[in-house]
Design a protein around this motif. Structure first.
Motif, mmCIF file in Angstrom:
data_model
loop_
_atom_site.group_PDB
_atom_site.id
_atom_site.type_symbol
_atom_site.label_atom_id
_atom_site.label_comp_id
_atom_site.label_asym_id
_atom_site.label_seq_id
_atom_site.Cartn_x
_atom_site.Cartn_y
_atom_site.Cartn_z
ATOM 1 N N LEU A 96 -58.903 48.371 14.327
ATOM 2 C CA LEU A 96 -58.241 48.236 13.098
ATOM 3 C C LEU A 96 -58.927 47.123 12.168
ATOM 4 C CD1 LEU A 96 -54.631 48.961 14.270
ATOM 5 C CD2 LEU A 96 -56.061 50.554 12.998
ATOM 6 N N PRO A 97 -59.153 46.112 12.541
ATOM 7 C CA PRO A 97 -59.663 45.113 11.701
ATOM 8 C C PRO A 97 -60.941 45.471 10.935
ATOM 9 C CG PRO A 97 -58.969 44.042 13.577
ATOM 10 C CD PRO A 97 -58.686 45.245 13.780
ATOM 11 N N ALA A 98 -61.816 46.233 11.606
ATOM 12 C CA ALA A 98 -63.008 46.817 10.884
ATOM 13 C C ALA A 98 -62.845 47.920 10.190
ATOM 14 C CB ALA A 98 -63.987 47.044 12.174
ATOM 15 N N LYS A 99 -61.706 48.552 10.205
ATOM 16 C CA LYS A 99 -61.305 49.779 9.352
ATOM 17 C C LYS A 99 -60.670 49.500 8.251
ATOM 18 C CE LYS A 99 -61.486 53.216 13.289
ATOM 19 N NZ LYS A 99 -60.280 53.768 13.931
ATOM 20 N N LEU A 100 -59.816 48.475 8.255
ATOM 21 C CA LEU A 100 -58.859 48.325 6.865
ATOM 22 C C LEU A 100 -59.205 47.246 6.314
ATOM 23 C CD1 LEU A 100 -55.711 48.846 9.063
ATOM 24 C CD2 LEU A 100 -56.631 50.366 7.480
ATOM 25 N N ASP A 101 -58.952 47.194 4.915
ATOM 26 C CA ASP A 101 -59.195 45.949 3.769
ATOM 27 C C ASP A 101 -57.903 44.926 4.146
ATOM 28 O OD1 ASP A 101 -59.651 44.004 2.084
ATOM 29 O OD2 ASP A 101 -59.887 45.454 0.508
ATOM 30 N N GLN A 103 -57.707 41.885 3.588
ATOM 31 C CA GLN A 103 -57.474 40.984 2.484
ATOM 32 C C GLN A 103 -56.461 41.661 1.621
ATOM 33 O OE1 GLN A 103 -60.838 39.352 0.402
ATOM 34 N NE2 GLN A 103 -59.589 38.088 -0.919
ATOM 35 N N ALA A 104 -56.528 42.734 1.045
ATOM 36 C CA ALA A 104 -55.876 43.738 0.399
ATOM 37 C C ALA A 104 -54.574 44.058 1.019
ATOM 38 C CB ALA A 104 -56.437 44.917 0.210
ATOM 39 N N ARG A 125 -53.637 40.907 20.995
ATOM 40 C CA ARG A 125 -54.346 41.312 19.979
ATOM 41 C C ARG A 125 -53.624 41.947 18.700
ATOM 42 N NH1 ARG A 125 -58.422 43.932 22.395
ATOM 43 N NH2 ARG A 125 -57.271 46.018 22.158
ATOM 44 N N GLU A 126 -52.763 42.775 18.850
ATOM 45 C CA GLU A 126 -51.754 43.596 17.886
ATOM 46 C C GLU A 126 -51.034 42.418 17.283
ATOM 47 O OE1 GLU A 126 -52.352 47.572 20.431
ATOM 48 O OE2 GLU A 126 -50.669 46.482 20.822
ATOM 49 N N LEU A 127 -50.487 41.328 18.058
ATOM 50 C CA LEU A 127 -49.650 40.633 17.434
ATOM 51 C C LEU A 127 -50.347 39.632 16.381
ATOM 52 C CD1 LEU A 127 -47.425 39.381 20.520
ATOM 53 C CD2 LEU A 127 -46.509 40.688 18.039
ATOM 54 N N GLU A 128 -51.679 39.399 16.751
ATOM 55 C CA GLU A 128 -52.694 38.609 15.830
ATOM 56 C C GLU A 128 -52.700 39.511 14.470
ATOM 57 O OE1 GLU A 128 -55.324 35.806 18.490
ATOM 58 O OE2 GLU A 128 -55.784 37.896 18.689
ATOM 59 N N PHE A 129 -53.154 40.775 14.680
ATOM 60 C CA PHE A 129 -53.321 41.611 13.702
ATOM 61 C C PHE A 129 -51.805 41.830 12.629
ATOM 62 C CE2 PHE A 129 -52.997 46.266 12.011
ATOM 63 C CZ PHE A 129 -54.020 46.105 11.174
ATOM 64 N N ALA A 130 -50.789 41.873 13.437
ATOM 65 C CA ALA A 130 -49.776 42.133 12.582
ATOM 66 C C ALA A 130 -49.266 40.711 11.864
ATOM 67 C CB ALA A 130 -48.291 42.042 13.575
ATOM 68 N N ASN A 131 -49.639 39.702 12.307
ATOM 69 C CA ASN A 131 -49.296 38.407 11.645
ATOM 70 C C ASN A 131 -50.140 38.294 10.380
ATOM 71 O OD1 ASN A 131 -48.410 35.649 11.353
ATOM 72 N ND2 ASN A 131 -50.660 34.960 11.600
ATOM 73 N N ARG A 132 -51.341 39.102 10.382
ATOM 74 C CA ARG A 132 -51.928 39.246 9.209
ATOM 75 C C ARG A 132 -51.493 39.987 7.879
ATOM 76 N NH1 ARG A 132 -58.484 39.457 10.506
ATOM 77 N NH2 ARG A 132 -58.517 38.808 8.329
ATOM 78 N N ILE A 133 -50.776 40.928 8.295
ATOM 79 C CA ILE A 133 -50.076 42.226 7.451
ATOM 80 C C ILE A 133 -48.771 41.869 7.205
ATOM 81 C CG2 ILE A 133 -52.440 43.401 7.591
ATOM 82 C CD1 ILE A 133 -50.839 45.164 9.391
ATOM 83 N N VAL A 134 -48.012 41.724 8.054
ATOM 84 C CA VAL A 134 -46.718 41.693 7.960
ATOM 85 C C VAL A 134 -46.159 40.592 6.835
ATOM 86 C CG1 VAL A 134 -44.180 41.413 9.156
ATOM 87 C CG2 VAL A 134 -46.163 42.606 10.350
ATOM 88 N N ASN A 135 -45.166 41.304 6.192
ATOM 89 C CA ASN A 135 -44.601 40.207 5.107
ATOM 90 C C ASN A 135 -43.368 39.405 5.540
ATOM 91 O OD1 ASN A 135 -42.198 41.896 4.933
ATOM 92 N ND2 ASN A 135 -42.989 43.109 3.149
ATOM 93 N N THR A 136 -42.517 38.476 4.542
ATOM 94 C CA THR A 136 -41.672 37.636 5.021
ATOM 95 C C THR A 136 -40.507 38.205 5.557
ATOM 96 O OG1 THR A 136 -42.495 36.229 3.422
ATOM 97 C CG2 THR A 136 -40.482 35.849 4.312
#
Length: 270
Positions: A96-101, A103-104, A125-136
């Motif tokens: 997923l990190p390689a497929k999605l933007d 930063q956006a 790994r999925e929790l690390e990913f979630a931390n980057r995109i989940v809002n407050t």
């Protein structure tokens, strides 16, 4: 209109009680904007609930090892929702990190459901990913939490929370799922657990008991089970079931519940 009968007609393992918990929490996000994300879709049983709650231009990201888009679209349509703004992601969650933007997508997701590989490595790994995109105000849902079949789903979530206490906090455990939220939104969600969750679950047909058996010095998470007669709809510690220890001690029993408990204790003595 979304209802359980329509969801239950879709193949999968998403249970009725979880359906009620999801609806109660998603209702709480009515004023929150953000995309929805699910890892592990199968035929779209739980994804159809998310599709029904997608608002406006919000996106619904669906990731599965081999995503069956036509089947998922049929499931979504069967509950009266539109399969619109869906982002299909076929392949392992590790990609997923390689497929999605990212930063956006920074803090753009309000609901993130992890129901994928069920290995410790993947969950962490999925929790690390979630931390980057989940809002407050976002919620992260972990499938098979406390499941004896998949112990790594629990151990790695706890490991992640211990290592990153300012990323997510455990909010609730119930019906085979764990619910996490951001530390900033924990007080608001806990207030809902104490004041509105039981009524919301009952409104969707689930008769439950919500337990909070300790205070914020230990953990603020609640447990949600099928209804327990001796405990009632909401209960605190075993020695003080009428109170919840939050930032301030809060009475959670109304007069009727006090009378019911007094009658039960009187009968136990006779």
């Amino acid at each position: 209109m979304l209802n359980w009968e329509k969801i239950d007609a879709i193949p999968g393992w998403f249970m009725f009680q979880s359906y009620c918990v999801w609806r109660a929490l998603l209702d709480q996000q009515a004023g929150t904007t953000g995309d929805l994300f699910e890892i592990g879709v199968w035929r779209g049983r739980s994804a159809s609930v998310l599709a029904a709650y997608r608002k406006g231009n919000e996106k619904l990201y669906l990731c599965d090892l081999r995503l069956d888009e036509p089947a998922v679209h049929r499931s979504i349509e069967s509950v009266g929702a539109k399969p619109a703004n869906i982002v299909p992601l076929s392949g392992p969650s590790a990609d997923l990190p390689a497929k999605l933007d990212l930063q956006a997508m920074h803090q753009t997701v309000r609901w993130f459901h992890i129901d994928g590989e069920h290995t410790g490595t993947a969950v962490y790994r999925e929790l690390e990913f979630a931390n980057r995109i989940v809002n407050t105000d976002g919620i992260v849902v972990i499938d098979d939490f406390f499941s004896p079949r998949y112990p790594a789903n629990t151990t790695e979530v706890i490991r992640y929370l211990e290592k990153n206490p300012f990323h997510f906090r455990l909010l609730a455990v119930g019906f085979n799922k764990g619910y996490l939220c951001r530390p900033e939104s924990l007080p608001r969600y806990m207030d809902f657990m104490a004041s509105g969750m039981s009524r919301a679950l009952s409104g969707y047909g689930a008769k439950t008991t919500i337990f909070k058996t300790t205070g914020p010095w230990d953990t603020d998470a609640v447990g949600i089970t099928d209804f327990v007669d001796d405990a009632g709809a909401i209960a605190g510690p075993d020695n003080e079931p009428q109170r919840w220890h939050m930032m301030r001690t809060r009475h959670v029993w109304g007069p009727l519940r006090h009378l019911q408990n007094g009658w039960r204790m009187l009968r136990a003595r006779n």
